[in-house]
Design a protein around this motif. Structure first.
Motif, PDB file in Angstrom:
ATOM      1  N   LEU A 114       0.829  -1.212   0.000  1.00  0.00           N
ATOM      2  CA  LEU A 114       0.000   0.000   0.000  1.00  0.00           C
ATOM      3  C   LEU A 114       0.861   1.259   0.000  1.00  0.00           C
ATOM      4  CD1 LEU A 114      -2.813  -1.148   2.442  1.00  0.00           C
ATOM      5  CD2 LEU A 114      -3.047  -0.664   0.000  1.00  0.00           C
ATOM      6  N   ALA A 115       2.029   1.187   0.657  1.00  0.00           N
ATOM      7  CA  ALA A 115       2.936   2.332   0.615  1.00  0.00           C
ATOM      8  C   ALA A 115       3.408   2.585  -0.810  1.00  0.00           C
ATOM      9  CB  ALA A 115       4.134   2.083   1.535  1.00  0.00           C
ATOM     10  N   ALA A 116       3.653   1.492  -1.554  1.00  0.00           N
ATOM     11  CA  ALA A 116       4.098   1.632  -2.940  1.00  0.00           C
ATOM     12  C   ALA A 116       2.952   2.049  -3.852  1.00  0.00           C
ATOM     13  CB  ALA A 116       4.702   0.305  -3.423  1.00  0.00           C
ATOM     14  N   TYR A 117       1.753   1.571  -3.570  1.00  0.00           N
ATOM     15  CA  TYR A 117       0.603   1.871  -4.447  1.00  0.00           C
ATOM     16  C   TYR A 117       0.195   3.341  -4.349  1.00  0.00           C
ATOM     17  CZ  TYR A 117      -3.863   1.318  -6.839  1.00  0.00           C
ATOM     18  OH  TYR A 117      -4.890   1.443  -7.733  1.00  0.00           O
ATOM     19  N   GLY A 118       0.158   3.867  -3.128  1.00  0.00           N
ATOM     20  CA  GLY A 118      -0.274   5.254  -2.940  1.00  0.00           C
ATOM     21  C   GLY A 118      -1.457   5.340  -1.994  1.00  0.00           C
ATOM     22  N   ASP A 119      -1.840   6.546  -1.646  1.00  0.00           N
ATOM     23  CA  ASP A 119      -2.888   6.771  -0.652  1.00  0.00           C
ATOM     24  C   ASP A 119      -4.258   6.403  -1.215  1.00  0.00           C
ATOM     25  OD1 ASP A 119      -4.051   7.500   1.710  1.00  0.00           O
ATOM     26  OD2 ASP A 119      -4.071   9.643   1.264  1.00  0.00           O
ATOM     27  N   VAL A 120      -4.949   5.492  -0.536  1.00  0.00           N
ATOM     28  CA  VAL A 120      -6.279   5.048  -0.958  1.00  0.00           C
ATOM     29  C   VAL A 120      -7.194   4.983   0.258  1.00  0.00           C
ATOM     30  CG1 VAL A 120      -5.458   3.743  -2.965  1.00  0.00           C
ATOM     31  CG2 VAL A 120      -5.594   2.618  -0.737  1.00  0.00           C
TER      32      VAL A 120
END
Length: 279
Positions: free
Chosen positions: A228-234
């Protein structure tokens, strides 16, 4: 119906772990077993700034910027979860319990300095081809409003009458690889020191072998947080822990659209997930 039990202070993780370890050998897991109908509640819970910064560094999030990362309330509530899972009336043994999935939902902003009311309860048991699963619901509230929640499943592996696992759909084609991460042997111990999750399967090859793992394995919540850190804020994430991540090792992070995943160098799928509501 659950009964709320408001605690005056955070439960001792060491005490819960000891209690759970001592009770594990006499637990007899079964999907039909009774389970606690108690909702443990702890009020005025605040994130420690130093611990939050360490979490950001270990999981790959950018430096704290006033709000909690989507997975962080799970860590804040972990003492309550351990108290519940180590209780005498919880039917699954704590030792060797495997986190198999988590759904995270942020309903509103999560200020890093706010005081939260946290609640944890068991939502039921279900059969699994490898044993019995428990579903645990965790909630965070601000001024009485639900601002965050999660649903986790935890598996106790044991012999079942279900036979081998039914043939499921094949793993999806690999997503485009965006990063490769080497994982050190001590990652499990580092995350355990930060989170308090000192399940023996994460700490050392010798203790992991006691539960059928040839090597220590990474915490599922570390792998979810790192992705999730790599994906971005969701705002939402649905994560399935597909196979253990042995330590040390190397994993490849892939993502496309709303999907993300983690695989090993040979393409074995460790984690799959979907994210929604980009901020």
């Amino acid at each position: 119906m659950t009964t709320a039990v408001v605690l005056g202070k955070a439960p001792s993780l060491a005490r819960s772990l000891t209690r759970g370890a001592l009770r594990s050998p006499v637990k007899r897991p079964s999907p039909g077993a009774s389970y606690p109908r108690t909702r443990l509640v702890l009020r005025d819970v605040r994130a420690d700034a130093s611990r939050l910064s360490s979490y950001h560094r270990l999981c790959g999030f950018p430096p704290p910027a006033g709000h909690l990362p989507l997975p962080y309330p799970h860590l804040l509530a972990f003492p309550l979860t351990m108290r519940l899972l180590s209780a005498r009336d919880f039917p699954l043994p704590l030792l060797g319990l495997v986190h198999t999935s988590i759904t995270l939902t942020r309903h509103a902003a999560l200020p890093a300095t706010a005081a939260y009311e946290l609640g944890v309860r068991v939502d039921g048991l279900s059969p699994h081809h490898r044993g019995t699963q428990a579903t645990v619901v965790t909630e965070a509230r601000l001024d009485g409003d639900l601002v965050w929640e999660s649903r986790s499943t935890y598996l106790a592996r044991h012999r079942t009458a279900h036979g081998p696992a039914p043939a499921g759909p094949p793993d999806p084609a690999p997503l485009p690889v965006l990063a490769e991460w080497p994982l050190p042997a001590g990652l499990g111990r580092a995350y355990a020191a930060l989170s308090g999750d000192r399940n023996p399967i994460h700490l050392h090859p010798l203790t992991a072998r006691l539960f059928g793992f040839p090597r220590a394995i990474a915490h599922g919540m570390w792998t979810a947080a790192r992705c999730l850190a790599a994906y971005g804020d969701v705002h939402t994430a649905d994560v399935r822990f597909r196979s253990p991540v042995p330590l040390p090792g190397t994993v490849r992070y892939g993502a496309e659209g709303d999907r993300f995943e983690l695989r090993d160098e040979r393409g074995r799928l460790h984690l799959s997930g979907r994210a929604g509501g980009a901020a």
